[in-house]
Design an enzyme around this catalytic site. Structure first.
Site: not given
Ligand code: KIV
Length: 279
Positions: A50-51, A119, A187
């Site tokens: 979700d980044s 995730k 993290e």
């Molecule tokens: O959303 C994302 O990119 C993540 C990573 C930083 C693990 O959760």
């Protein structure tokens, strides 16, 4: 390691789980088909994180990311993968309400994008939800330590698990593993805590700002490629400076257009060849 296309069977969640204590698991994020194709040749696992909201859409945090955005980018990434396991994030608000809500949205993400797993963020409090989803056939990757969707409650993107908080983060990791997750992202936690968690739980830990002792590592691909000139978290290593390269290329193009150097004769079409062929 570089995998030739078609040379290895696609990676599954049980394959990742079986790598506990073995060769480091290589993970990166991807959000588009061309980047997924590059990453796929070198990685075991690709996360449609979700980044994406911050990296591709200019959002200030991940809270504004929707199911629709995840589905759009998930479909794009799927088209670029032949080998790596694709994991997709459940966005903020799509799973916290109840295990039922979480399963419903996890099933939509799996069906619409062809991901191999989802995730979600959270430790002990999300364990019943993880168990519910896993028991219904959807592999889950956990995410503990700094959980960016809780940035407001946490008061920022600070290191988690220092001092007295370490025990709580360890319990989070244990709860996620016992609930049936096949792996867990850790993290922004101290190296010593990441090592303790990695030796303590039976599923692979995937570190980001954690420890070289984790069972695998993940980074946001645009961070490690240097797509953002002005911002670099301590835990990111830049392997390229693509923002600087792009800036220089765009500046060169702009100058050549203004000076009528582009297009040159090699980039334009002649009259005779085309008309001779009747084109
Ligand atoms: O959303 C994302 O990119 C993540 C990573 C930083 C693990 O959760």
């Amino acid at each position: 390691m570089t995998y030739a296309k078609g040379a290895a069977a696609p990676v599954t969640p049980p394959d990742i789980a079986a790598r506990k204590g073995g060769a480091p698991i290589v993970c990166l994020t991807a959000y588009t088909t061309p980047m997924a194709q590059i990453v796929d040749r070198h990685c075991d696992l690709v996360l449609v994180g979700d980044s994406v909201g911050m990296v591709m859409h200019g959002l200030p945090d991940t809270l504004g990311v929707t199911m629709e955005m995840m589905i759009l980018h998930g479909k794009a990434v799927r088209r670029g993968l032949a080998h790596a396991l694709m994991v997709i994030d459940l966005p903020f608000g799509a799973y916290e309400e109840s295990p039922e809500q979480a399963f419903r949205n996890a099933a939509i993400l799996m069906r619409e994008t062809g991901a191999g797993a989802v995730k979600l963020e959270g430790g002990t409090h999300m364990a019943p939800t993880i168990r519910h989803i896993v028991q219904r056939g959807i592999p889950v990757m956990g995410h503990i330590g700094l959980t960016p969707q809780s940035v407001n409650a946490l008061g920022g993107y600070k290191v988690r698990g220092r001092g007295a908080e370490a025990q709580a983060i360890l319990h989070d990791a244990q709860a996620v593993a016992e609930a049936g997750a096949f792996s867990v992202v850790a993290e922004k936690i101290p190296d010593i805590l990441a090592r303790r968690i990695t030796s303590d739980i039976r599923i692979p830990t995937i570190g980001i700002g954690a420890s070289a002792a984790c069972d695998g590592q993940i980074l946001v691909v645009d961070d490690m490629l240097g797509m953002f000139a002005d911002f670099k978290p301590k835990f990111v290593k830049r392997y390229a400076n693509l923002a600087a390269d792009a800036e220089a290329a765009v500046a060169a193009y702009a100058a050549e257009v203004r000076e009528r150097q582009f297009p040159s004769s090699e980039h334009v079409f002649g009259e005779t060849t085309a008309s001779a062929k009747g084109a």
